[in-house]
Design an enzyme around this catalytic site. Structure first.
Site, PDB file in Angstrom:
ATOM      1  N   GLY A 158      35.198 -36.936   2.174  1.00 55.71           N
ATOM      2  CA  GLY A 158      34.014 -37.666   1.749  1.00 55.71           C
ATOM      3  C   GLY A 158      34.298 -38.454   0.492  1.00 55.71           C
ATOM      4  N   GLY A 159      33.274 -39.096  -0.016  1.00 53.71           N
ATOM      5  CA  GLY A 159      33.447 -39.880  -1.229  1.00 53.71           C
ATOM      6  C   GLY A 159      33.690 -39.038  -2.462  1.00 53.71           C
ATOM      7  N   PHE A 160      33.269 -37.775  -2.423  1.00 52.75           N
ATOM      8  CA  PHE A 160      33.376 -36.927  -3.606  1.00 52.75           C
ATOM      9  C   PHE A 160      34.161 -35.647  -3.358  1.00 52.75           C
ATOM     10  CE2 PHE A 160      29.565 -39.468  -3.975  1.00 52.75           C
ATOM     11  CZ  PHE A 160      29.659 -39.965  -5.261  1.00 52.75           C
ATOM     12  N   SER A 161      34.558 -35.397  -2.120  1.00 54.90           N
ATOM     13  CA  SER A 161      35.207 -34.124  -1.828  1.00 54.90           C
ATOM     14  C   SER A 161      36.117 -34.225  -0.607  1.00 54.90           C
ATOM     15  CB  SER A 161      34.148 -33.037  -1.587  1.00 54.90           C
ATOM     16  OG  SER A 161      33.357 -33.369  -0.459  1.00 54.90           O
ATOM     17  N   LYS A 193      35.563 -26.493   0.577  1.00 58.20           N
ATOM     18  CA  LYS A 193      35.189 -27.805   0.062  1.00 58.20           C
ATOM     19  C   LYS A 193      35.751 -27.949  -1.339  1.00 58.20           C
ATOM     20  CE  LYS A 193      31.128 -30.786  -0.654  1.00 58.20           C
ATOM     21  NZ  LYS A 193      29.654 -30.913  -0.459  1.00 58.20           N
ATOM     22  N   ASP A 196      19.774 -36.517   1.772  1.00 60.78           N
ATOM     23  CA  ASP A 196      20.745 -37.141   2.673  1.00 60.78           C
ATOM     24  C   ASP A 196      20.712 -36.469   4.047  1.00 60.78           C
ATOM     25  OD1 ASP A 196      22.622 -39.082   3.295  1.00 60.78           O
ATOM     26  OD2 ASP A 196      24.333 -37.900   2.632  1.00 60.78           O
ATOM     27  N   VAL A 250      37.583 -31.585   2.590  1.00 64.79           N
ATOM     28  CA  VAL A 250      37.194 -30.354   3.271  1.00 64.79           C
ATOM     29  C   VAL A 250      38.378 -29.845   4.089  1.00 64.79           C
ATOM     30  CG1 VAL A 250      35.570 -29.299   4.885  1.00 64.79           C
ATOM     31  CG2 VAL A 250      34.794 -31.139   3.379  1.00 64.79           C
TER      32      VAL A 250
END
Length: 315
Positions: free
Chosen positions: A26-29, A45, A150, A31
């Site tokens: 993702g944009g921040f993490s 995560k 979200d 997985v």
């Protein structure tokens, strides 16, 4: 809550978890799929924290998990363990503080995974059953004065009993926010631009005015888009985005296309949730009542239990 990292495995709360494969980005993490010493699968995560603000957001995500878990709702993703590794090289090329969150692994994938299958279909009654469960989980957020911010198909997993579970609480925030300055409006706009998916975002989050009040009904809008996607495979605004047209203008216009011969009762429920004026949009308790009414209509007229084919909507 100690957490240390070693080559090829991480230790969270004195238990070792062996990294298998990266399964998401993702944009921040990032997985990863991990296994414990008993070969049981989990999800790890990893959130890279470049400054104090990043660290606070990561810990806040864990705090929201813990708050929601105290409600006893098993249809919101459980946090098994977490911790911060300082100056780690395990998940980045340069030493970076990394926040780890250990989460359950569900083999049945997400609602999005199901929607993109070529032969996706779901009985209308089954759609309503899943949607009601999702709404009950959103109600848990709202009852605790939080909004998810979200809600979308990729953030709905199916557990081992094929029941929907809400995931990704990184965008969650206090439900009611009063914007009192231009600076606050810009900060909120920057945050939602980063963390809230555009084609599921409420109209009041596109243009944020001073003295405006944002509340939990942003999730109700997202639920309207979600139900539409469960029926017709995509958000009502996905095709606008894919064409390169303005999603903001499409959202604010309030114009929604429904396929010919689709079910009017369910379409009306979608319309109610997609009320552009957020002060007139219903709260989650109202939506749950409406879902119950529509469900009872199906029970009264068994002929309306139709199968939704994957090609029902070709806008």
């Amino acid at each position: 809550m100690g957490c240390a990292c070693e080559k090829q495995h991480v230790t969270i709360q004195d238990n070792k978890y062996y990294v298998q494969d990266q399964i998401g980005q993702g944009g921040f993490s990032s997985v990863f799929l991990v296994k414990n010493t008993d070969n049981k699968k989990f999800v790890l995560k990893c959130i890279l924290c470049h400054d104090q603000k990043d660290r606070e957001k990561a810990w806040n995500e864990a705090k929201v998990h813990q708050l929601l878990q105290s409600s006893g709702n098993k249809y919101i993703l459980n946090l098994i363990g977490c911790g911060m590794i300082e100056k780690s090289l395990e998940f980045s090329k340069i030493p970076t503080d990394t926040f780890l969150m250990l989460l359950p692994y569900y083999k049945n994938g997400s609602l999005h995974d199901n929607l993109v299958k070529p032969h996706y279909h779901m009985d209308l009654k089954y759609v309503l059953k899943h949607f009601q469960s999702i709404c009950l989980s959103v109600k848990t957020f709202h009852d605790l004065s939080y909004s998810h911010r979200d809600i979308k198909p990729a953030n709905i997993l199916f557990n081992d009993n094929y029941e929907p579970v809400i995931i990704d609480l990184g965008s969650s925030a206090p439900a009611k926010i009063t914007v009192t300055s231009k600076k606050e409006a810009q900060e909120l706009l920057d945050d939602v631009n980063e963390r809230c998916s555009m084609t599921y975002r409420a109209p009041e989050l596109f243009n944020i005015d001073i003295n405006s009040v944002i509340d939990e009904r942003i999730d109700v809008w997202s639920l309207g888009c979600l139900l539409y996607a469960m029926l017709y495979k995509k958000s009502p605004f996905d095709l606008v985005y894919e064409r390169g047209d303005s999603v903001a203008l499409a959202v604010i216009s309030g114009k929604i296309y429904f396929p010919p011969n689709s079910n009017e009762s369910v379409n009306s429920l979608v319309k109610v949730m997609l009320t552009v004026d957020h002060s007139k949009r219903p709260f989650i308790d109202d939506i749950l009542e409406s879902v119950k009414v529509v469900d009872e209509l199906f029970d009264q007229d068994f002929n309306e239990h139709t199968i939704l084919k994957s090609n029902i909507c070709n806008v």
